[in-house]
Design a protein around this motif. Structure first.
Motif, mmCIF file in Angstrom:
data_model
loop_
_atom_site.group_PDB
_atom_site.id
_atom_site.type_symbol
_atom_site.label_atom_id
_atom_site.label_comp_id
_atom_site.label_asym_id
_atom_site.label_seq_id
_atom_site.Cartn_x
_atom_site.Cartn_y
_atom_site.Cartn_z
ATOM 1 N N PRO A 57 -19.261 -9.004 37.490
ATOM 2 C CA PRO A 57 -18.040 -8.635 36.760
ATOM 3 C C PRO A 57 -17.374 -9.869 36.149
ATOM 4 C CG PRO A 57 -18.106 -7.554 38.899
ATOM 5 C CD PRO A 57 -19.217 -8.554 38.899
ATOM 6 N N GLU A 58 -16.827 -9.714 34.955
ATOM 7 C CA GLU A 58 -16.111 -10.788 34.277
ATOM 8 C C GLU A 58 -14.620 -10.695 34.589
ATOM 9 O OE1 GLU A 58 -16.853 -10.656 30.160
ATOM 10 O OE2 GLU A 58 -18.999 -11.121 30.331
ATOM 11 N N GLN A 59 -13.954 -11.829 34.489
ATOM 12 C CA GLN A 59 -12.510 -11.867 34.690
ATOM 13 C C GLN A 59 -11.876 -12.416 33.425
ATOM 14 O OE1 GLN A 59 -11.351 -13.803 38.297
ATOM 15 N NE2 GLN A 59 -9.459 -12.651 38.453
ATOM 16 N N GLY A 60 -10.970 -11.657 32.832
ATOM 17 C CA GLY A 60 -10.333 -12.080 31.593
ATOM 18 C C GLY A 60 -9.277 -11.085 31.153
ATOM 19 N N THR A 61 -8.870 -11.201 29.901
ATOM 20 C CA THR A 61 -7.812 -10.357 29.342
ATOM 21 C C THR A 61 -8.394 -9.044 28.828
ATOM 22 O OG1 THR A 61 -6.553 -12.301 28.680
ATOM 23 C CG2 THR A 61 -5.965 -10.226 27.626
ATOM 24 N N ILE A 62 -7.700 -7.954 29.098
ATOM 25 C CA ILE A 62 -8.101 -6.643 28.586
ATOM 26 C C ILE A 62 -6.847 -5.912 28.118
ATOM 27 C CG2 ILE A 62 -7.945 -5.483 30.831
ATOM 28 C CD1 ILE A 62 -10.427 -3.848 29.958
ATOM 29 N N SER A 63 -6.970 -5.208 27.017
ATOM 30 C CA SER A 63 -5.821 -4.519 26.424
ATOM 31 C C SER A 63 -6.138 -3.053 26.193
ATOM 32 C CB SER A 63 -5.421 -5.170 25.088
ATOM 33 O OG SER A 63 -5.066 -6.520 25.265
ATOM 34 N N ASP A 64 -5.107 -2.241 26.363
ATOM 35 C CA ASP A 64 -5.231 -0.817 26.060
ATOM 36 C C ASP A 64 -5.063 -0.623 24.558
ATOM 37 O OD1 ASP A 64 -5.529 1.845 26.357
ATOM 38 O OD2 ASP A 64 -3.496 2.225 27.078
ATOM 39 N N HIS A 65 -5.802 0.278 23.959
ATOM 40 C CA HIS A 65 -5.725 0.533 22.525
ATOM 41 C C HIS A 65 -5.363 1.993 22.278
ATOM 42 C CE1 HIS A 65 -7.877 -3.293 22.333
ATOM 43 N NE2 HIS A 65 -7.443 -3.377 21.097
ATOM 44 N N ASN A 353 -6.227 -11.749 33.369
ATOM 45 C CA ASN A 353 -7.087 -11.974 34.538
ATOM 46 C C ASN A 353 -7.564 -10.658 35.167
ATOM 47 O OD1 ASN A 353 -6.811 -14.803 34.371
ATOM 48 N ND2 ASN A 353 -4.837 -14.686 35.444
ATOM 49 N N ALA A 354 -7.945 -9.723 34.325
ATOM 50 C CA ALA A 354 -8.451 -8.441 34.815
ATOM 51 C C ALA A 354 -9.940 -8.557 35.124
ATOM 52 C CB ALA A 354 -8.211 -7.345 33.781
ATOM 53 N N LEU A 355 -10.405 -7.782 36.121
ATOM 54 C CA LEU A 355 -11.821 -7.722 36.476
ATOM 55 C C LEU A 355 -12.471 -6.656 35.592
ATOM 56 C CD1 LEU A 355 -13.556 -9.221 38.605
ATOM 57 C CD2 LEU A 355 -13.401 -7.166 40.008
ATOM 58 N N LYS A 356 -13.495 -7.053 34.811
ATOM 59 C CA LYS A 356 -14.073 -6.156 33.815
ATOM 60 C C LYS A 356 -15.570 -5.982 34.043
ATOM 61 C CE LYS A 356 -12.804 -8.787 30.418
ATOM 62 N NZ LYS A 356 -12.601 -9.265 29.028
ATOM 63 N N VAL A 357 -16.041 -4.758 33.809
ATOM 64 C CA VAL A 357 -17.472 -4.451 33.832
ATOM 65 C C VAL A 357 -17.786 -3.607 32.606
ATOM 66 C CG1 VAL A 357 -17.610 -4.530 36.345
ATOM 67 C CG2 VAL A 357 -17.153 -2.343 35.199
ATOM 68 N N PRO A 358 -19.049 -3.553 32.175
ATOM 69 C CA PRO A 358 -19.409 -2.690 31.042
ATOM 70 C C PRO A 358 -19.211 -1.206 31.382
ATOM 71 C CG PRO A 358 -21.084 -4.364 31.413
ATOM 72 C CD PRO A 358 -20.164 -4.415 32.589
ATOM 73 N N ALA A 359 -18.837 -0.449 30.398
ATOM 74 C CA ALA A 359 -18.613 0.985 30.610
ATOM 75 C C ALA A 359 -19.899 1.694 31.028
ATOM 76 C CB ALA A 359 -18.050 1.616 29.339
ATOM 77 N N SER A 360 -21.065 1.132 30.652
ATOM 78 C CA SER A 360 -22.344 1.764 31.006
ATOM 79 C C SER A 360 -22.628 1.714 32.496
ATOM 80 C CB SER A 360 -23.477 1.074 30.248
ATOM 81 O OG SER A 360 -23.520 -0.314 30.574
ATOM 82 N N SER A 361 -21.920 0.871 33.233
ATOM 83 C CA SER A 361 -22.163 0.757 34.666
ATOM 84 C C SER A 361 -21.385 1.796 35.481
ATOM 85 C CB SER A 361 -21.785 -0.644 35.151
ATOM 86 O OG SER A 361 -20.402 -0.887 34.960
ATOM 87 N N ILE A 362 -20.444 2.498 34.851
ATOM 88 C CA ILE A 362 -19.600 3.456 35.571
ATOM 89 C C ILE A 362 -20.336 4.783 35.731
ATOM 90 C CG2 ILE A 362 -17.379 4.627 35.623
ATOM 91 C CD1 ILE A 362 -17.210 1.592 35.920
ATOM 92 N N VAL A 396 -14.402 -2.048 30.896
ATOM 93 C CA VAL A 396 -13.560 -1.221 31.749
ATOM 94 C C VAL A 396 -12.968 -2.105 32.842
ATOM 95 C CG1 VAL A 396 -13.455 0.775 33.281
ATOM 96 C CG2 VAL A 396 -14.984 0.807 31.316
ATOM 97 N N GLN A 397 -11.665 -1.987 33.076
ATOM 98 C CA GLN A 397 -11.012 -2.752 34.131
ATOM 99 C C GLN A 397 -11.257 -2.088 35.490
ATOM 100 O OE1 GLN A 397 -6.770 -2.587 34.055
ATOM 101 N NE2 GLN A 397 -6.499 -4.152 35.624
ATOM 102 N N ILE A 398 -11.657 -2.887 36.477
ATOM 103 C CA ILE A 398 -11.825 -2.427 37.856
ATOM 104 C C ILE A 398 -10.618 -2.920 38.652
ATOM 105 C CG2 ILE A 398 -13.262 -2.467 39.911
ATOM 106 C CD1 ILE A 398 -14.538 -1.038 37.566
#
Length: 443
Positions: A57-65, A353-362, A396-398
């Motif tokens: 999982p990556e850690q970084g910025t994520i925004s809602d659209h 600093n959100a924990l992110k994974v690809p949507a395909s992994s969900i 996707v934020q976890i």
């Protein structure tokens, strides 16, 4: 004796038969044992490893659209309707022409109006002359004459007063007859009356007549000026000028035609920037503010177009109970067209600093719960429940269930059993192609 021999022969024969049956049974049992052993050996064969794709999982910025449908509208628009009804004398622009504010676009027939304006101009100039005469000559002369009349009446009154006083003294000494005193007193009364009249006239001239004369002259001048300006305005109404900088987008008539009452003669739009107008739910609008960045997906244009929120309506639309928002987009190159339907995506809530994974992994279960498959230290896949936050495209934020140390399967997790042996490879490996990794035997 013979009987005993026959019995012994039968016993031996049956013993041989039993031995043959026992041998056959033993052979069959041995054969079954071998077959069973062979089957057991096959089931004990290790299951093949399944190739999957995985990453941490990556850690970084994520925004809602926030997404919505919108229509592109001009930054400014002027549908010019003539204020008078007259045929078009001449057009100076064509559709598509770039125009500046104040530029002459067309002229209506105005010969009669120009004549009326000239007539009223003459009357106005005459009123100016009359006003100058009244304020600079006539009114001052009247005031001066009233002052002179007053001064003369006062001097005459003073003279008659002195005459009466001197004659009273002479009459008392017996130097003159009584009729001379009476004559002087009568002249004094007349002088007093003339003085009172002159004083009242002067006071009236100062307080009333002078001001009234000035107002009368000024009123005549104002009336003439108003008539002249009205006639001049009628002439100006025949000159159609652009109220804004922009482009001619509509010119439905030709020279010589008369526009219908209330119908636009020329339409000008400022398309240097466009407004994408959309309606969104109130709950979504509360996440936005003026200046928020956004993108537009325009039909025929591959890359997203940058925009910014410039207006959030302060009131709900009573028909749809939604809020109208405006997004401003630069259009100096004229690549965007007014009226185009677009998809807008507005950046809303942002998490650092959100924990992110690809949507395909969900993975989504029938009850709606979310999970991912992680690769353990023993190279086996294990299902792990997670909680999701914001989704931004393929990310996707976890919020719960994973750490950056975990290895999450991003491809090939669908249909994978918990505890399956896996190896991490590329998506184009032979084992990762459709049909591979099922755990079954190959033909």
């Amino acid at each position: 004796m013979n009987k005993l021999i026959r019995i012994d022969h039968r016993f031996r024969t049956r013993s041989r038969q039993c031995m043959m049956l026992d041998a056959r049974a033993f052979s069959a049992a041995l054969l079954l044992a071998l077959v069973f052993a062979a089957g057991c050996k096959k089931e004990e064969t290790p299951a093949p490893e399944i190739t999957v794709q995985a990453e941490h999982p990556e850690q970084g910025t994520i925004s809602d659209h926030i997404t919505a449908d919108a229509i592109l509208a001009p930054l400014a628009q002027a549908a010019i309707v003539p204020k008078i009804s007259a045929p078009v004398k001449k057009f100076y622009v064509q559709r598509g022409a770039k125009v500046k504010e104040g530029q002459l676009l067309a002229v209506l027939e105005n010969g009669d109006l120009i004549g009326a304006a000239q007539d009223n101009k003459g009357s106005y100039e005459a009123a100016q002359a009359a006003y100058a005469t009244a304020t600079r000559a006539q009114v001052p002369e009247d005031a001066q004459k009233a002052e002179l009349d007053y001064a003369q009446a006062k001097a005459n009154l003073d003279l008659n007063n002195s005459i009466v006083n001197s004659r009273k003294q002479l009459f008392a000494e017996g130097a003159i007859p009584g009729r001379d005193l009476d004559t002087a007193q009568a002249a004094l009364v007349q002088a007093q009356a003339a003085y009172d009249a002159a004083a009242k006239h002067l006071e009236s001239m100062k307080n009333v007549s002078h001001e009234a004369a000035l107002k009368s002259a000024e009123g005549q001048l104002t009336s003439a000026e108003g008539k002249y300006k009205g006639a001049e305005a009628q002439v100006n109404f025949t000159e159609i000028r652009s109220p804004i900088n922009g482009t001619i987008t509509d010119r439905p008539l030709y020279a010589g035609e008369t526009p219908a009452a209330g119908a636009p003669l020329i339409t000008v739009m400022d398309t240097s920037s466009l407004l994408a107008k959309a309606h969104i739910a109130q709950s979504l609008a509360q996440q936005m503010k003026i200046g928020d960045s956004a993108t537009l997906m325009v039909p025929g244009i591959k890359d997203p177009v940058d925009a910014n929120v410039t207006l959030i309506s302060p009131a709900l639309d009573p028909g749809s109970t939604t809020l109208e928002i405006w997004l401003k987009v630069d259009n100096k190159k004229a690549t965007l067209k007014v009226g185009t339907p677009v998809k807008v995506s507005i950046t809303g809530h942002t998490v650092e600093n959100a924990l992110k994974v690809p949507a395909s992994s969900i993975l989504t279960a029938q009850d709606g719960t979310k999970s991912v498959m992680v690769v353990g230290t023993d190279s086996t896949a294990h299902k792990r429940s997670v909680e999701l936050g914001i989704q931004d495209g393929d990310d996707v934020q976890i919020t719960k269930g994973l750490t950056t140390a975990d290895t999450v399967i991003t491809g090939g997790a669908y249909g994978l059993d918990d505890g399956s042996k896996v190896k991490v490879g590329k998506a184009d490996d032979d084992d990762a192609k459709p049909g591979a990794g099922t755990g079954g035997d190959k033909d």
